[in-house]
Design an enzyme around this catalytic site. Structure first.
Site, short mmCIF file in Angstrom:
data_model
loop_
_atom_site.label_atom_id
_atom_site.label_comp_id
_atom_site.label_asym_id
_atom_site.label_seq_id
_atom_site.Cartn_x
_atom_site.Cartn_y
_atom_site.Cartn_z
N GLU A 1 0.82 -1.21 0.00
CA GLU A 1 0.00 0.00 0.00
C GLU A 1 0.86 1.27 0.00
O GLU A 1 0.54 2.23 -0.67
CB GLU A 1 -0.91 -0.02 1.24
CG GLU A 1 -1.86 1.15 1.35
CD GLU A 1 -3.13 0.95 0.54
OE1 GLU A 1 -3.33 -0.18 0.03
OE2 GLU A 1 -3.89 1.92 0.39
N ASP A 2 1.93 1.25 0.75
CA ASP A 2 2.67 2.50 1.00
C ASP A 2 3.95 2.67 0.20
O ASP A 2 4.49 3.77 0.14
CB ASP A 2 3.03 2.60 2.49
CG ASP A 2 1.81 2.83 3.35
OD1 ASP A 2 0.77 3.22 2.80
OD2 ASP A 2 1.89 2.61 4.57
#
Ligand code: MN
Length: 741
Positions: free
Chosen positions: A96-97
């Protein structure tokens, strides 16, 4: 595609301190808590996560990598699952990051890890934009773990660490996360039997949601600790000796109570802290295992009850019948020589491990789901059922089971933007409005729950989405006090009522003083008090209030002072609904606008009868009271016939002279078909187009119809007629009536 392994191998890649040391500590934890583990895999996951997050920082300013490391350590120490879940904890935020893709995870760690990371990434998606708590979102959460239940275990670690480091976030975000934790994650952890994590989540939430209560409990516990410890030790000594005589191997300890559960008990039982922590609790943990262990628990129970008198109604056997989350233990409460209650829990080490770590303690993933413990099997079956029947009521039941049952004193509702608010049970839209902001509370005129108009007295339920409709022209209705339940709403409304009342009392006194002066009466304060008593008022303020409200005629008082004549006994101006009878200051200027027998009469007291609330333009007549003041009634008033027939010689003909900027109170009843936005449209028409002040408004809906009661200020009948015409033209309005009671 990035070749992660190549990058890590070829570049001069080094894990900086303190993270290098933390990697070794993590490996040491794995050695201690996991039966077997792939050390190379954990090291690789650690380094890859370290590399992927190399430029990221957390809200606190520290390097981001501290977070996945902390989560991995919680997963190892508290949940003790397996190496894959530890690796997944390290990597849970990378897809996600960072620019590491799921493909790289799959290439580096295989399909099993990729599925876990995918599940963890998807869970984040569920939380990102939506409010939790609605059955639909809970169902998604359950589904996400259906693929691999380890997803939710890692998520617990993630949430716990986020709660531990919540302080760096803005307050509004803290509240949202803490509420969500208390509402969803803590009950879910309980469902999985993760008692320690559940307690810590609850305590950390409480710290954010009820900071004062939290710190006072912590302080109270700290201050009383020594005393409580010494009492427990004293209680334990003879018990320990006796158990040793019988040859048991055991641990015995005082049990510290969860801060949140103390708070919850204080609230539920409405007791002070002392009354709650005064209930002492100990736990006996036996070292014997299996069937022998069970038998030993019963033997210990009988030894304890030989020493101390048990309270039979407090006995619980969770050994023969474990709780649904696998919890096993014997519970009893005994009385000491002084009659003090001590809660005793008896269990084996195995049972204790299950009590603290629940399902995870049973979890032997490597053996495969089919061979896993039956309790876990049941849970998984249940999850699979949910997945196969997504439309079943099970998801809803699940929410009710774990959030509503556990926290029956509280409900959780949402703002239109999806922010969560915690309210006590039976809270209404008005409580909700005050919770958001005092101004919103004072100016609320209507509410929509899940898109539908509801009365302001509607009792909210968990999961409701609440929209408050406000108008700057409206102020708190005293009647709200009858149904609000929060302290905040209650105190603010009461304060406002008192303010209005004080203003009315002041005005009543001015009115009295002016008229007394005109009548050349000089009355001392003591005489006034006596006068009030003679007119059966318990206080002077009460008398002035009634003067201001038009319920008492100053002329009657003056008459009495002069002649000792008792006031008229027939009281035709009986008080009506509290919200309607009190008139605004401006209304009394209305005396100047009235022509009696064709003349503008100054200095003559006129009272607008509160039975019919006449306004300029209404057909009216005057009725002269014995004291000489003139009460103004509408000719259509329910008292009119009686007065006109019985007292013809006291009737004065009245008419209105035109005067602007004087406002009169009038009540309207509006009925029609309920639809979205109706309240908003009504208030817009009333307040914007005709510059009318709404004094209060309430709307009831039933079976698709609404009935609104609007109290407003108008300048004259023409104004009112124009207003009624406009309101009639609002879509779905079927009728507008002036009401008189
Ligand atoms: Mn995270």
């Amino acid at each position: 595609m990035l070749e992660a392994s190549t990058i890590l191998k070829e570049r001069d890649f080094k894990v900086e301190e303190p993270y290098g040391r933390q990697l070794e500590e993590l490996i040491a934890d794995c050695n201690q808590y996991l039966p077997t583990f792939d050390e190379a895999m954990i090291r690789h996951a650690f380094k890859l996560s370290y590399w992927a997050h190399r430029n990221d920082r957390r809200a606190s300013g520290e390097w981001y990598i501290a977070h996945p490391i902390a989560v991995a350590r919680i997963v190892v120490r508290e949940i003790r699952l397996d190496d894959v879940s530890v690796g997944a904890a390290l990597l849970h935020d990378v897809v996600e990051d960072t620019d590491l893709s799921l493909e790289i995870i799959r290439a580096e760690f295989g399909e099993e890890m990729a599925l876990l990371i995918d599940g963890l990434t998807k869970i984040r998606g569920i939380y990102a934009n939506r409010a939790l708590g609605q059955a639909e979102n809970v169902r998604k959460l359950i589904l996400s773990m259906a693929q691999d239940v380890r997803v939710i275990f890692v998520k617990f670690g993630d949430r716990l660490h986020n709660m531990q480091t919540l302080g760096s976030l803005p307050p509004a975000k803290q509240l949202k996360i803490a509420t969500e934790t208390l509402m969803l994650f803590a009950p879910l952890a309980h469902r999985f039997g993760l008692q320690r994590i559940k307690s810590e989540l609850e305590n950390l939430s409480l710290k954010v949601l009820e900071p004062e209560a939290y710190s006072s409990i912590v302080l109270g516990l700290r201050e009383s600790k020594q005393e409580r410890d010494s009492y427990i030790n004293q209680f334990i000594v003879p018990l320990r000796e006796r158990l040793q005589q019988y040859g048991f191997e055991f641990d015995i300890k005082g049990r510290s109570k969860n801060i949140y559960s103390i708070f919850h008990k204080m609230q539920a039982q409405n007791k002070p802290l002392e009354a709650i922590y005064d209930v002492f609790a100990i736990r006996i943990i036996l070292k014997t295992r299996g069937q022998k262990g069970k038998e030993d628990c019963w033997r210990v129970y009988s030894i304890i009850t030989d020493l101390y008198k048990p309270l039979p109604e407090r006995f619980r056997d969770f050994i023969s019948v474990p709780k649904s989350n696998g919890y096993q233990s014997l519970h009893t409460t005994v009385l000491d020589a002084d009659g003090r209650r001590i809660e005793v829990q008896i269990r084996t080490e195995e049972m204790d491990e299950i009590a603290e770590r629940g399902m995870a303690a049973h979890w032997k993933y490597k053996e495969g789901v089919n061979k896993a413990d039956t309790k876990m099997d049941q849970l998984l079956n249940w999850v699979h059922d949910l997945m196969e029947n997504p439309d079943s009521e099970q998801a809803t039941e699940f929410v009710q089971e774990f959030s509503l049952d556990l926290y029956t004193d509280e409900i959780y509702v949402f703002t239109p933007r999806g922010d969560l608010k915690t309210l006590p049970k039976n809270a209404t839209p008005v409580d909700f409005a005050f919770q958001i902001h005092t101004d919103i509370g004072f100016h609320c005129i209507g509410a929509k729950v899940n898109g539908k108009m509801v009365p302001l007295s509607y009792k909210l339920r968990s999961g409701d989405q609440v929209e408050i409709i406000t108008s700057k022209k409206v102020t708190a209705n005293p009647d709200w006090i009858k149904f609000v339940v929060t302290h905040k709403a209650r105190s603010r409304i009461r304060h406002r009522i008192n303010e209005e009342r004080r203003a009315a009392v002041r005005y009543g006194r001015q009115l009295w003083e002016k008229k007394a002066k005109r009548a050349k009466l000089s009355v001392s304060e003591e005489e006034l008090v006596r006068l009030a008593a003679q007119f059966k008022y318990s206080t002077l303020a009460q008398m002035f209030y009634e003067i201001a409200s038009g319920l008492l005629d100053v002329q009657d008082l003056i008459q009495y002072m002069r002649t000792g004549d008792a006031p008229e006994s027939v009281d035709i101006d009986a008080p009506t609904e509290s919200g309607i009878t009190f008139r605004e200051t401006a209304q009394y200027k209305g005396a100047e606008t009235l022509l009696i027998n064709g003349e503008r009469i100054k200095g003559l007291a006129t009272v607008y009868a509160s039975c019919c609330n006449p306004i300029p333009g209404d057909a009216v007549f005057g009725y002269t009271s014995k004291a000489g003041s003139i009460n103004i009634h509408r000719t259509g008033c329910r008292n009119a016939a009686h007065l006109l027939v019985n007292y013809p010689d006291r009737i004065q003909s009245c008419a209105w002279s035109r005067q602007k900027d004087v406002r009169f109170v009038v009540g309207l009843r509006v009925v029609g078909e309920d639809r979205v936005g109706i309240v908003h449209d009504l208030t817009t028409v009333i307040s914007r187009n005709l510059k009318t002040n709404i004094r209060s408004m309430s709307v009831r809906t039933e079976d698709g119809f609404f009935e609104g009661t609007i109290i407003l200020h108008v300048s004259d009948l023409q104004h009112l007629k124009r207003l009624i015409g406009r309101i009639r033209r609002v879509e779905s309005v079927r009728g507008v009536y002036r009401f008189e009671e």
